[in-house]
Design an enzyme around this catalytic site. Structure first.
Site, PDB file in Angstrom:
ATOM      1  N   TYR A 181       0.837  -1.200   0.000  1.00  0.00           N
ATOM      2  CA  TYR A 181       0.000   0.000   0.000  1.00  0.00           C
ATOM      3  C   TYR A 181       0.873   1.251   0.000  1.00  0.00           C
ATOM      4  O   TYR A 181       2.029   1.234   0.424  1.00  0.00           O
ATOM      5  CB  TYR A 181      -0.958   0.020   1.198  1.00  0.00           C
ATOM      6  CG  TYR A 181      -0.308   0.261   2.544  1.00  0.00           C
ATOM      7  CD1 TYR A 181      -0.126   1.553   3.041  1.00  0.00           C
ATOM      8  CD2 TYR A 181       0.106  -0.802   3.349  1.00  0.00           C
ATOM      9  CE1 TYR A 181       0.461   1.775   4.284  1.00  0.00           C
ATOM     10  CE2 TYR A 181       0.671  -0.593   4.592  1.00  0.00           C
ATOM     11  CZ  TYR A 181       0.856   0.696   5.057  1.00  0.00           C
ATOM     12  OH  TYR A 181       1.442   0.914   6.282  1.00  0.00           O
ATOM     13  N   CYS A 182       0.313   2.342  -0.516  1.00  0.00           N
ATOM     14  CA  CYS A 182       0.951   3.657  -0.489  1.00  0.00           C
ATOM     15  C   CYS A 182      -0.161   4.702  -0.409  1.00  0.00           C
ATOM     16  O   CYS A 182      -1.316   4.356  -0.197  1.00  0.00           O
ATOM     17  CB  CYS A 182       1.856   3.861  -1.706  1.00  0.00           C
ATOM     18  SG  CYS A 182       1.015   3.662  -3.289  1.00  0.00           S
ATOM     19  N   THR A 183       0.167   5.956  -0.577  1.00  0.00           N
ATOM     20  CA  THR A 183      -0.816   7.017  -0.350  1.00  0.00           C
ATOM     21  C   THR A 183      -1.993   6.967  -1.320  1.00  0.00           C
ATOM     22  O   THR A 183      -3.147   6.941  -0.913  1.00  0.00           O
ATOM     23  CB  THR A 183      -0.146   8.398  -0.437  1.00  0.00           C
ATOM     24  OG1 THR A 183       0.964   8.444   0.454  1.00  0.00           O
ATOM     25  CG2 THR A 183      -1.135   9.500  -0.065  1.00  0.00           C
TER      26      THR A 183
END
Length: 336
Positions: free
Chosen positions: A201-203
């Site tokens: 996951y990331c922003t």
């Protein structure tokens, strides 16, 4: 031919702050990205700038031959016109938009549209791996469900200053300052986990596109990524009335520097050690480092990140002008 001088902001920061304070309308903050072939990035950039400037949009947008990556805000009264414009541009049509979780309308002061070699500075050579062979894109609810399983590895693909204020429960958060460092650390740290299910996951999702392809290139078999990133995830789980598994703050790359997701305070002031998760940039211009600083230390050190910067600022009062603007902007609601 378009005049170059009309395609860039020419106002100073004090003028931009004054302009924002004088607005009588609200703004909506959003972000989006899309990997799509853009044959003439410079021409596309100029056309995009003119269109968004006419709509009074502010933001930071990167254009490259491989696509577009945007974080921006739009005046509410121009929102329909903005959406119509997006729909008429083939490279932008049908692009998913992610709306801010917390929004005071002050996310950006001006419009910046730049042509870059890549839409994310990842430090990777695209010629050595297949960037289109990405991991399985999981919806927020799929990610929410799978992240609770004991045999699944949840990996944070953001930098250390982002994960220190907010992260998924039980996530692996590499202590990396750049994306290139991080993907190499993940491959090394999980070398014996290549057959295990991995959730990235990331922003907003864009970094996971490259990260998942990089892991698959290195032999990881079951790579998955959170489609739409933390922003889409938090919005969806809250709409469903569920407790987010992402706790703390979601770091964002605009004037706000963060969106509150849950009340958890995961980090501490870098100066006094008190619980705090407020990011600021050091007010001493030669430094300008990003640090976590509580309100007491912010006042004590005039916004500086250390004794050294504070002492230098006292010896060079001419460099205090930025600090005064910094404090004033904070008071106006701009989290610098």
């Amino acid at each position: 031919m378009q005049k170059k001088m009309s395609l860039y902001n020419k106002l100073s920061r004090p003028e931009l702050v004054a302009r924002l304070n004088g607005e009588t309308f609200k703004r909506r903050t959003l972000s989006f990205y899309r990997y799509v072939n853009i044959e003439e990035p410079e021409e596309f950039r100029n056309t995009l700038y003119l269109a968004l400037d006419q709509l009074q949009c502010n933001g930071r947008i990167y254009v490259a031959q491989e696509g577009i990556n945007a974080q921006m805000n739009v005046p509410e009264h121009n929102l329909d016109r903005f959406l119509s414009f997006m729909a008429t541009v083939p490279e932008l049509a049908h692009t998913p938009l992610k709306w801010a979780l917390e929004d005071d309308g002050r996310s950006f002061l001006k419009l910046i549209v730049r042509v870059r070699p890549k839409i994310v500075a990842d430090g990777l050579s695209d010629t050595v791996f297949d960037t289109t062979n990405v991991g399985t894109r999981l919806s927020p609810m799929e990610f929410h469900r799978l992240s609770q399983k004991e045999d699944v590895l949840v990996v944070d693909m953001r930098n250390n200053y982002e994960s220190e204020v907010g992260r998924f429960v039980n996530a692996l958060c590499p202590d990396a300052e750049t994306f290139r460092e991080e993907v190499e650390m993940v491959v090394k740290e999980l070398a014996d986990k290549k057959n295990q299910k991995i959730l990235l996951y990331c922003t907003g999702g864009v970094r996971c596109e490259k990260a998942s392809a990089w892991l698959k290139h290195h032999g990881f078999k079951d790579v998955n990524q959170l489609h739409g990133g933390v922003i889409a995830y938090v919005s969806e789980v809250k709409q469903q009335g569920l407790e987010p598994r992402f706790i703390g703050k979601n770091f964002v790359f605009d004037e706000r520097l963060g969106e509150r997701v849950t009340p958890h305070i995961l980090s501490r002031c870098h100066q006094c050690g008190q619980p705090c998760d407020t990011h600021v940039n050091c007010a001493y211009d030669p430094c300008h480092d990003l640090v976590i600083q509580c309100e007491a230390c912010h006042q004590k050190y005039a916004g500086c990140c250390s004794d050294e910067c504070f002492e230098d600022l006292q010896q060079h009062p001419e460099r205090h002008k930025h600090q005064q603007l910094h404090l004033k902007s904070n008071q106006l609601g701009c989290n610098l």
